[in-house]
Scaffold this active site. Structure first.
Site, PDB file in Angstrom:
ATOM      1  N   ASN A  59     -44.215   1.070  61.963  1.00 32.95           N
ATOM      2  CA  ASN A  59     -43.444   1.854  60.993  1.00 32.95           C
ATOM      3  C   ASN A  59     -43.055   3.162  61.674  1.00 32.95           C
ATOM      4  O   ASN A  59     -43.879   4.049  61.842  1.00 32.95           O
ATOM      5  CB  ASN A  59     -44.321   2.114  59.761  1.00 32.95           C
ATOM      6  CG  ASN A  59     -43.681   3.076  58.782  1.00 32.95           C
ATOM      7  OD1 ASN A  59     -42.487   3.354  58.860  1.00 32.95           O
ATOM      8  ND2 ASN A  59     -44.476   3.598  57.852  1.00 32.95           N
ATOM      9  N   LYS A 111     -41.170   5.457  60.647  1.00 28.88           N
ATOM     10  CA  LYS A 111     -40.926   6.580  59.724  1.00 28.88           C
ATOM     11  C   LYS A 111     -39.605   7.273  60.113  1.00 28.88           C
ATOM     12  O   LYS A 111     -38.661   6.577  60.465  1.00 28.88           O
ATOM     13  CB  LYS A 111     -42.127   7.520  59.709  1.00 28.88           C
ATOM     14  CG  LYS A 111     -43.431   6.739  59.478  1.00 28.88           C
ATOM     15  CD  LYS A 111     -44.614   7.594  59.192  1.00 28.88           C
ATOM     16  CE  LYS A 111     -45.847   6.688  59.023  1.00 28.88           C
ATOM     17  NZ  LYS A 111     -47.039   7.429  58.606  1.00 28.88           N
ATOM     18  N   HIS A 161     -44.742   2.238  50.469  1.00 28.63           N
ATOM     19  CA  HIS A 161     -45.531   3.066  51.398  1.00 28.63           C
ATOM     20  C   HIS A 161     -45.972   4.349  50.686  1.00 28.63           C
ATOM     21  O   HIS A 161     -45.224   4.919  49.891  1.00 28.63           O
ATOM     22  CB  HIS A 161     -44.701   3.404  52.639  1.00 28.63           C
ATOM     23  CG  HIS A 161     -45.523   4.049  53.710  1.00 28.63           C
ATOM     24  ND1 HIS A 161     -45.839   5.382  53.684  1.00 28.63           N
ATOM     25  CD2 HIS A 161     -46.122   3.532  54.800  1.00 28.63           C
ATOM     26  CE1 HIS A 161     -46.601   5.665  54.733  1.00 28.63           C
ATOM     27  NE2 HIS A 161     -46.783   4.549  55.430  1.00 28.63           N
ATOM     28  N   GLU A 163     -46.140   7.341  51.557  1.00 28.17           N
ATOM     29  CA  GLU A 163     -45.264   8.518  51.687  1.00 28.17           C
ATOM     30  C   GLU A 163     -44.107   8.441  50.702  1.00 28.17           C
ATOM     31  O   GLU A 163     -43.653   9.463  50.188  1.00 28.17           O
ATOM     32  CB  GLU A 163     -44.768   8.635  53.138  1.00 28.17           C
ATOM     33  CG  GLU A 163     -45.886   9.139  54.046  1.00 28.17           C
ATOM     34  CD  GLU A 163     -45.802   8.667  55.479  1.00 28.17           C
ATOM     35  OE1 GLU A 163     -44.734   8.214  55.921  1.00 28.17           O
ATOM     36  OE2 GLU A 163     -46.842   8.758  56.166  1.00 28.17           O
ATOM     37  N   GLU A 205     -53.549   0.422  53.184  1.00 20.44           N
ATOM     38  CA  GLU A 205     -53.515   1.691  53.904  1.00 20.44           C
ATOM     39  C   GLU A 205     -54.168   2.784  53.076  1.00 20.44           C
ATOM     40  O   GLU A 205     -53.528   3.352  52.178  1.00 20.44           O
ATOM     41  CB  GLU A 205     -52.069   2.107  54.183  1.00 20.44           C
ATOM     42  CG  GLU A 205     -51.316   1.171  55.085  1.00 20.44           C
ATOM     43  CD  GLU A 205     -50.169   1.898  55.785  1.00 20.44           C
ATOM     44  OE1 GLU A 205     -50.177   1.940  57.015  1.00 20.44           O
ATOM     45  OE2 GLU A 205     -49.300   2.446  55.097  1.00 20.44           O
ATOM     46  N   GLY A 231     -52.054   8.933  59.552  1.00 14.02           N
ATOM     47  CA  GLY A 231     -51.626  10.081  60.359  1.00 14.02           C
ATOM     48  C   GLY A 231     -52.697  11.126  60.580  1.00 14.02           C
ATOM     49  O   GLY A 231     -52.407  12.219  61.062  1.00 14.02           O
ATOM     50  N   SER A 268     -54.034   5.261  61.077  1.00  7.35           N
ATOM     51  CA  SER A 268     -54.593   5.706  62.356  1.00  7.35           C
ATOM     52  C   SER A 268     -55.070   4.566  63.242  1.00  7.35           C
ATOM     53  O   SER A 268     -56.083   4.692  63.941  1.00  7.35           O
ATOM     54  CB  SER A 268     -55.710   6.744  62.128  1.00  7.35           C
ATOM     55  OG  SER A 268     -55.175   7.907  61.510  1.00  7.35           O
TER      56      SER A 268
HETATM   57  P1  PGA Z   1     -50.424   6.036  61.166  1.00  8.62           P
HETATM   58  O1  PGA Z   1     -49.438   5.592  59.977  1.00  8.62           O
HETATM   59  O2  PGA Z   1     -50.646   4.805  62.025  1.00  8.62           O
HETATM   60  O3  PGA Z   1     -49.672   7.109  61.904  1.00  8.62           O
HETATM   61  O4  PGA Z   1     -51.680   6.513  60.555  1.00  8.62           O
HETATM   62  C1  PGA Z   1     -49.602   4.368  59.333  1.00  8.62           C
HETATM   63  C2  PGA Z   1     -48.549   4.196  58.269  1.00  8.62           C
HETATM   64  O5  PGA Z   1     -48.201   5.168  57.605  1.00  8.62           O
HETATM   65  O6  PGA Z   1     -48.031   3.081  58.067  1.00  8.62           O
END
Ligand code: PGA
Length: 258
Positions: free
Chosen positions: A14, A16, A100, A102, A172, A178, A217
């Site tokens: 992803n 983003k 997601h 976010e 997740e 992140g 992460s």
């Molecule tokens: P990350 O993000 O691997 O940077 O923690 C995962 C995600 O948001 O899908």
């Protein structure tokens, strides 16, 4: 009698809101294809920003690496400024990431909206990657199980069947995204098992075909521990998916455990 492989792991990157230029996006796609095309037994997906979908899909022609969108609207057309419809994704994307955290946090995505999007994706032949997961305050309050139950049942609520849908669930935990603080593999397994149980309750034996990803992460160093879990089948990778060497190592770890 052997059951044979019930599901293939899906490793999805992803991106983003990255990278900022077309040149970098195409180069990153090329690097993922060079790594992913050599691997068997897994499905590799990259989810670039919508503006790069066409160029990335073009770069990946002839590659086994698939393209996913990061979101979409559930309607086919209409007065929805800034949105992308499932019809527009035809020929560009095989997968679509939905719900997601976010988008739930910054764009007002609701359980009900995710449900409509999942149903729309399936109706349009797109494989939905439906993302669910608890926030830190919810985890601290001991409500992880209740949050997963609510979000998952909502995401599935528009589906009568999952046979042939290509459905993928991404677990997740929001606090792990992140932050560099991945979940403990044992915690990821217990949530993945809960997810599998709900899928089974809703859809019977078809539940066994649904890949359940862990996300939050994931790195080249910790990925193998997640891929070894019985109910985790792949990963949704953010930050590390922008680093070709890291992502290649994650793909290799998934292929090694497939
Ligand atoms: P990350 O993000 O691997 O940077 O923690 C995962 C995600 O948001 O899908």
């Amino acid at each position: 009698m052997s059951m044979g492989p019930m599901r293939r792991p899906v490793v999805a990157g992803n991106w983003k809101m990255n990278p900022p230029t077309l040149t970098e996006a195409v180069a990153l796609a090329r690097a993922v294809a060079d790594a992913g095309d050599a691997l068997d037994g897994i499905d590799t997906v990259i989810c670039p920003p919508a503006v790069w979908l066409g160029a990335v899909a073009h770069e990946l022609e002839g590659s086994r690496v698939a393209v996913g969108a990061q979101t979409m609207h559930f309607e086919e057309r209409g007065a929805y400024t800034g949105e992308i419809s499932p019809l527009m994704l035809a020929g560009l994307a095989t997968y679509v990431l939905l719900g997601h955290s976010e988008r739930r946090q910054y764009d007002g995505e609701t359980d009900e909206g995710v449900a409509r999007k999942v149903a729309s994706a399936v109706a349009h032949g797109l494989r939905p990657i439906a993302a669910i997961g608890e926030r830190l305050d919810e985890r601290r309050a001991g409500s992880t199980e209740a949050v997963i139950d609510r979000q998952l049942r909502a995401a599935l609520s528009g589906l009568d069947t999952i046979a042939g849908s290509g459905l993928v669930i991404a677990y997740e935990p929001v606090w792990a995204i992140g932050t560099g603080e991945a979940a403990e593999p044992s915690d990821a397994q217990s949530v993945a098992r809960q997810i599998r149980g709900i899928l089974h309750e809703r859809f019977g034996d078809d539940a066994a075909a649904v890949p359940i990803q862990y996300g939050g992460s994931v790195t080249a160093d910790n990925a193998a521990a997640f891929f070894a879990l019985p109910d985790v089948d792949g990963a949704l990778v953010g930050g590390a998916s922008l680093k070709p060497d890291q992502f290649a190592a994650i793909l290799a770890a998934a292929a090694a455990s497939a």
